[in-house]
Design an enzyme around this catalytic site. Sequence first.
Site, PDB file in Angstrom:
ATOM      1  N   ARG A   9       0.829  -1.210   0.000  1.00 11.02           N
ATOM      2  CA  ARG A   9       0.000   0.000   0.000  1.00 11.02           C
ATOM      3  C   ARG A   9       0.860   1.256   0.000  1.00 11.02           C
ATOM      4  NH1 ARG A   9      -4.967   0.184   4.181  1.00 11.02           N
ATOM      5  NH2 ARG A   9      -3.521   1.154   5.636  1.00 11.02           N
TER       6      ARG A   9
ATOM      7  N   GLU B 150      -1.388   6.973   9.267  1.00  6.61           N
ATOM      8  CA  GLU B 150      -2.544   6.109   9.488  1.00  6.61           C
ATOM      9  C   GLU B 150      -2.380   5.533  10.883  1.00  6.61           C
ATOM     10  OE1 GLU B 150      -4.631   3.263  10.317  1.00  6.61           O
ATOM     11  OE2 GLU B 150      -3.535   2.070   8.842  1.00  6.61           O
TER      12      GLU B 150
ATOM     13  N   SER C  75     -12.237  -2.388   3.140  1.00 12.50           N
ATOM     14  CA  SER C  75     -10.951  -1.936   2.603  1.00 12.50           C
ATOM     15  C   SER C  75     -10.772  -2.442   1.180  1.00 12.50           C
ATOM     16  CB  SER C  75      -9.805  -2.450   3.484  1.00 12.50           C
ATOM     17  OG  SER C  75      -9.890  -1.914   4.780  1.00 12.50           O
TER      18      SER C  75
ATOM     19  N   CYS D 190      -6.505  -1.878  12.806  1.00 10.29           N
ATOM     20  CA  CYS D 190      -6.955  -0.532  13.165  1.00 10.29           C
ATOM     21  C   CYS D 190      -8.399  -0.299  12.762  1.00 10.29           C
ATOM     22  CB  CYS D 190      -6.041   0.512  12.541  1.00 10.29           C
ATOM     23  SG  CYS D 190      -5.886   0.340  10.751  1.00 10.29           S
TER      24      CYS D 190
ATOM     25  N   LYS E 232      11.063   0.583   6.364  1.00 13.20           N
ATOM     26  CA  LYS E 232      11.379   0.073   7.705  1.00 13.20           C
ATOM     27  C   LYS E 232      10.200  -0.792   8.167  1.00 13.20           C
ATOM     28  CE  LYS E 232      12.619  -0.480  12.015  1.00 13.20           C
ATOM     29  NZ  LYS E 232      11.403  -1.291  12.376  1.00 13.20           N
ATOM     30  N   PRO E 233      10.305  -2.132   8.015  1.00 10.72           N
ATOM     31  CA  PRO E 233       9.228  -3.005   8.493  1.00 10.72           C
ATOM     32  C   PRO E 233       9.263  -3.127  10.018  1.00 10.72           C
ATOM     33  CG  PRO E 233      10.650  -4.090   6.844  1.00 10.72           C
ATOM     34  CD  PRO E 233      11.367  -2.879   7.347  1.00 10.72           C
ATOM     35  N   ALA E 234       8.143  -3.560  10.590  1.00  9.43           N
ATOM     36  CA  ALA E 234       8.087  -3.813  12.030  1.00  9.43           C
ATOM     37  C   ALA E 234       9.000  -4.983  12.381  1.00  9.43           C
ATOM     38  CB  ALA E 234       6.652  -4.124  12.445  1.00  9.43           C
TER      39      ALA E 234
ATOM     40  N   GLY F 235       0.702   2.981  12.317  1.00 13.07           N
ATOM     41  CA  GLY F 235       0.991   2.484  13.659  1.00 13.07           C
ATOM     42  C   GLY F 235       0.190   3.242  14.698  1.00 13.07           C
TER      43      GLY F 235
END
Length: 493
Positions: free
Chosen positions: A171, A262, A453, A296, A186-188, A240
């Site tokens: 996305r 977001e 979504s 979320c 930067k991924p979690a 996040g």
Amino acid sequence: MTITPERETELLASVPTGLLINGEWRDASDGGTFDVHDPATGKVLATLASATSEDAMAALDAADAAQAAWARTPARERAEILRRAFDLVTARAEDFALLMTLEMGKPLAESRGEVTYGSEFLRWFSEEAVRDYGRYVTTPEGKNKILVQRKPVGPCLLITPWNFPLAMATRKVGPAVAAGCTMVLKPAKLTPLTSQLFAATMLEAGLPAGVLNVTCSKSASGISGPLMQDPRLRKVSFTGSTPVGKQLLKDAADNVLRTSMELGGNAPFIVFADADLDQAVEGAMGAKMRNMGEACTSANRFLVQASVAGEFTRKFAEAMGALTLGRGTEDASKVGPLIDAGARDDVHSLVTAAIEAGAEAVTGGKAREGEGYFYEPTVLANVPNGAAILNTEIFGPVAPVTTFESEEEAIKLANSTEYGLASYVYSGDFNRMFRVSEQIEFGLVGFNAGVISNAAAPFGGVKQSGMGREGGSEGLNEYTSAQYIGIADPYAV
């Protein structure tokens, strides 16, 4: 389909474990690593390189060096890269699905659904890339011409959450590629493996070196901090929590960075007495239990008109109680584990506090014993309006039900939160849909629909749920800036 340990091992061995910088996979500058765990067992799945601030700057160096040439790359070429990436992800749907299930915990059926949803951003933005229109018009007084063109904003920092490891990457990466922006992703740290495999797929699709750089790290601030202080970075896109988003907004102010945020949600699920209750229960299951409630957009508060609250709650509890908990690779599993022990404990604390305040656990209400971080699907009835669970993003399989009498009261209760991301309304009155949607303060409204979504629709919230939109034509605009060129009237004498 039975997933064997050998199949899991083979897949995990195929995932790159280094940092992707300027088209090459490399170790961290200090040799540091971190482990990725299976939330269903607590066992280590893989060990990845942990990027340092020095590595982050090397990634930005690569993105900055690639920006000019990438911005000049024809839109059709960028579009074809995205389309090839869509085809590759689709062809490897089972690999991506299993990888997400292993590192995040969701059942395979849900992971497959995320592959379909997440890959669609690649196809959608491959089509939007060639439709980033400008305009050429005459000024109102007729003396000059207005030429407006859209240009890529420049190098972007993309920070993704752990709950949708593929879709949140596509996305953000999809529109950035379409617009001609270079990126540092930067991924979690809890679920980086899917992003690693996705980045390798983008390279295979033909993305040039330096356009997409990936810096997995156990220190989020060690990556974002120095990058956001560097004037070469021109945008940050973050998904996040609201507290982290607020800090990033403060950091972004120094260099006046473009931002897309977001953030958290507290979605109301409103059921009016004229709703089809079976349809409402079906929608509630989708809105609440997608991703085990770790979304979320998850329905966080069930506001039900008093005259039908008993019947709705009973049917809803029956449906929730029938769900089977298990590791996501198990055929019977409908509910996987929560992401870690802290998440499970936070959910249980909210449930316990609500029960102490007078709520009733109609079904569920406790963690499952044994390995993994499982929590029973839970429906709470008679939740008092002041309960913390109604004002906190639950992020788990817990549905608190409270009641209202009138449409006006429902709207007031729905808006009684600082958040404004997703909302859901069930009613048999189509006119009510317009009245309620115009008055509730949320960026997304599902009317008689529990999952809304879509890559073609603008996703985003208001108030403390963030700013900007992802998906739709609006999603591409987030990565471009408008440049106006005033032209002297060519007919002037």
